[in-house]
Design a protein around this motif. Structure first.
Motif, short mmCIF file in Angstrom:
data_model
loop_
_atom_site.label_atom_id
_atom_site.label_comp_id
_atom_site.label_asym_id
_atom_site.label_seq_id
_atom_site.Cartn_x
_atom_site.Cartn_y
_atom_site.Cartn_z
N GLU A 104 4.54 6.89 7.63
CA GLU A 104 5.87 7.51 7.97
C GLU A 104 6.65 6.45 8.79
O GLU A 104 7.89 6.13 8.60
CB GLU A 104 5.70 8.82 8.54
CG GLU A 104 5.62 9.94 7.56
CD GLU A 104 4.96 11.12 8.22
OE1 GLU A 104 5.22 11.61 9.26
OE2 GLU A 104 4.11 11.92 7.65
N SER A 105 6.05 6.07 9.74
CA SER A 105 6.34 5.06 10.75
C SER A 105 7.34 3.81 9.90
O SER A 105 8.20 3.47 10.31
CB SER A 105 5.55 4.49 11.72
OG SER A 105 5.15 5.58 12.63
N THR B 238 0.66 -1.19 -0.03
CA THR B 238 -0.02 -0.03 -0.03
C THR B 238 1.10 1.15 -0.06
O THR B 238 0.68 2.34 -0.85
CB THR B 238 -1.06 0.15 1.16
OG1 THR B 238 -1.47 -1.32 1.38
CG2 THR B 238 -1.83 1.31 1.12
N MET B 239 1.89 1.15 0.86
CA MET B 239 2.61 2.48 1.07
C MET B 239 3.51 2.74 -0.19
O MET B 239 3.51 3.68 -0.86
CB MET B 239 3.75 2.19 2.28
CG MET B 239 4.48 3.23 2.68
SD MET B 239 6.25 3.10 2.09
CE MET B 239 6.54 1.77 2.79
N ILE C 85 7.68 -2.17 13.85
CA ILE C 85 6.40 -1.55 13.69
C ILE C 85 5.56 -1.78 15.00
O ILE C 85 4.69 -1.10 15.50
CB ILE C 85 5.54 -2.12 12.15
CG1 ILE C 85 5.95 -1.41 11.01
CG2 ILE C 85 4.09 -2.39 12.40
CD1 ILE C 85 5.44 -0.10 11.03
N GLU C 86 5.73 -3.05 15.28
CA GLU C 86 4.90 -3.25 16.47
C GLU C 86 5.24 -2.34 17.70
O GLU C 86 4.59 -1.99 18.41
CB GLU C 86 5.18 -5.03 17.04
CG GLU C 86 4.48 -5.24 18.18
CD GLU C 86 4.30 -6.63 18.53
OE1 GLU C 86 3.71 -7.16 17.63
OE2 GLU C 86 4.64 -7.26 19.56
N TYR C 87 6.61 -2.04 18.08
CA TYR C 87 7.08 -1.35 19.06
C TYR C 87 6.85 0.23 18.86
O TYR C 87 6.41 1.00 19.71
CB TYR C 87 8.43 -1.44 19.32
CG TYR C 87 8.50 -2.88 20.30
CD1 TYR C 87 8.70 -2.61 21.66
CD2 TYR C 87 8.33 -4.19 19.79
CE1 TYR C 87 8.67 -3.81 22.66
CE2 TYR C 87 8.75 -5.12 20.47
CZ TYR C 87 8.68 -5.26 21.90
OH TYR C 87 8.69 -6.06 22.66
N ASN C 88 6.77 0.63 17.44
CA ASN C 88 6.99 2.29 17.13
C ASN C 88 5.33 2.37 16.95
O ASN C 88 4.81 3.51 16.91
CB ASN C 88 7.90 2.50 16.16
CG ASN C 88 9.03 2.44 16.44
OD1 ASN C 88 9.42 3.19 17.40
ND2 ASN C 88 9.89 1.51 15.96
N TRP C 89 4.48 1.46 16.61
CA TRP C 89 3.10 1.70 16.30
C TRP C 89 2.01 1.14 17.14
O TRP C 89 1.51 1.93 17.88
CB TRP C 89 2.89 1.58 14.90
CG TRP C 89 1.44 1.88 14.31
CD1 TRP C 89 0.34 1.18 14.58
CD2 TRP C 89 0.99 3.31 13.92
NE1 TRP C 89 -0.66 2.09 14.24
CE2 TRP C 89 -0.24 3.25 13.57
CE3 TRP C 89 1.77 4.45 13.67
CZ2 TRP C 89 -0.99 4.49 13.38
CZ3 TRP C 89 0.93 5.59 13.50
CH2 TRP C 89 -0.22 5.61 13.33
N PHE C 90 2.06 -0.37 17.10
CA PHE C 90 1.06 -0.91 17.61
C PHE C 90 0.99 -1.16 19.15
O PHE C 90 -0.14 -1.07 19.96
CB PHE C 90 0.90 -2.41 17.21
CG PHE C 90 0.47 -2.38 15.69
CD1 PHE C 90 -0.96 -2.36 15.41
CD2 PHE C 90 1.21 -2.60 14.51
CE1 PHE C 90 -1.52 -2.30 14.10
CE2 PHE C 90 0.84 -2.50 13.52
CZ PHE C 90 -0.49 -2.43 13.22
#
Lengths: 106, 203
Positions: free
Chosen positions: B137-138, A73-74, B193-198
């Motif tokens: 962005e993340s 997607t990105m 992604i898990e640590y910086n988002w979820f």
């Protein structure tokens, strides 16, 4: 009482199975490889049994799939940027490209 | 946008208008794959010049943007092919393994995921989140942190969507190393992604 016993037995069965299956650390590469090609049957079966008793690895596999979709997607978005702080071509680079194009167009 | 609508044949304006119309878009497409502004600029310029040369072949069936992106795609793959002749991609030396702190260090369940640090549920429908600009962005920041070789493999497979065989050919790597590198790239991105988002999301 009776349902307590069932729950305990179920937990014991899960532990019993989990002890006989490959550990999470061993199956994470399989979960990645599985996105690209089918696993050998033995590994596929062990992995599915592992999923039965391990929430973490079920999440992990779903996350790898989600990640694949997220990246597509990105990376395929060729829409105009919304906010102005997106990376943009510098004025210099713009000028250089226009000149190069003009030169070649002659 | 008018120029894009005029179709094939007669150009109303010079191709240098491409730079203003499509430059930023192509640049961002290249940057997320090449992760270096100078290289991205060079490849975008090469793309424009190649486009100019083959302009007569542009049939106007697709938009100018799509046509240019198609050329850019080839230029990016060419770049990786050239690069693989200069530096070897076919090595695991110095590449980080999947971080061991996600796993239990000792005890009966050693090397199973740790209860506190192991994967969490990302929710039933993460696809909705992917459209979110901040999420993207993340994700881009996480990709920027990948070591070069892992990023090259990951980019060609997941962004350019080449087949595994083609990735091996472009980068001159063995399939064994391909599987290991894809696994490590995905593991690192997943964790990032898990640590910086979820894990930061409220609720």
């Amino acid at each position: 009482m009776f349902s307590d016993l069932i729950a305990k037995l179920k937990l014991q069965a899960i532990f019993w199975l989990a002890r006989r299956l490959p550990v999470c650390r061993e199956v994470t590469p399989w979960m990645s490889e599985r996105l690209d090609q089918p696993l050998p049957l033995g590994r596929e079966i062990k992995l599915r049994l592992h999923f039965l008793v391990c929430d973490f690895c079920r999440y992990y596999q779903n996350q790898l799939l989600a990640l694949r979709n997220a990246v597509q997607t990105m990376s395929n978005s060729t829409q105009e940027p919304d906010p102005t702080d997106q990376p943009r071509l510098s004025a210099d680079a713009r000028e250089r490209m226009k000149n190069a194009l003009k030169d070649q167009d002659r | 946008m008018d120029q894009a609508e005029t179709g094939s044949g007669d150009r109303l304006t010079g191709p240098e208008t491409w730079v203003d119309q499509h430059g930023d878009c192509l640049f961002r497409y290249a940057l997320v794959r090449l992760r270096d502004e100078t290289i991205a600029e060079e490849i975008v310029q090469e793309t424009f010049l190649a486009a100019l040369k083959s302009y007569s072949a542009f049939d106007g069936k697709s938009s100018e943007r799509t046509w240019l992106t198609g050329i850019l795609k080839h230029k990016i793959i060419d770049y990786f092919r050239r690069r693989s002749r200069q530096v070897t991609f076919d090595s695991l030396d110095g590449l980080p393994a999947e971080s061991s702190d996600l796993f239990q260090q000792s005890g009966e369940w050693v090397d199973h995921f740790d209860f506190d640090r192991g994967p969490i549920d990302w929710g039933a429908n993460p696809a909705r989140i992917f459209e979110n600009n901040q999420f993207q962005e993340s994700l881009q920041r996480c990709i920027m942190h990948l070591p070069d070789r892992l990023s090259a493999v990951f980019t060609l497979r997941e962004m350019e969507e080449l087949s595994s065989d083609d990735v091996c050919k472009v980068l001159s790597i063995s399939t064994t190393n391909l599987w290991v590198m894809l696994h490590r790239a995905r593991a690192q991105l997943r964790k990032c992604i898990e640590y910086n988002w979820f894990r930061k999301m409220p609720g």
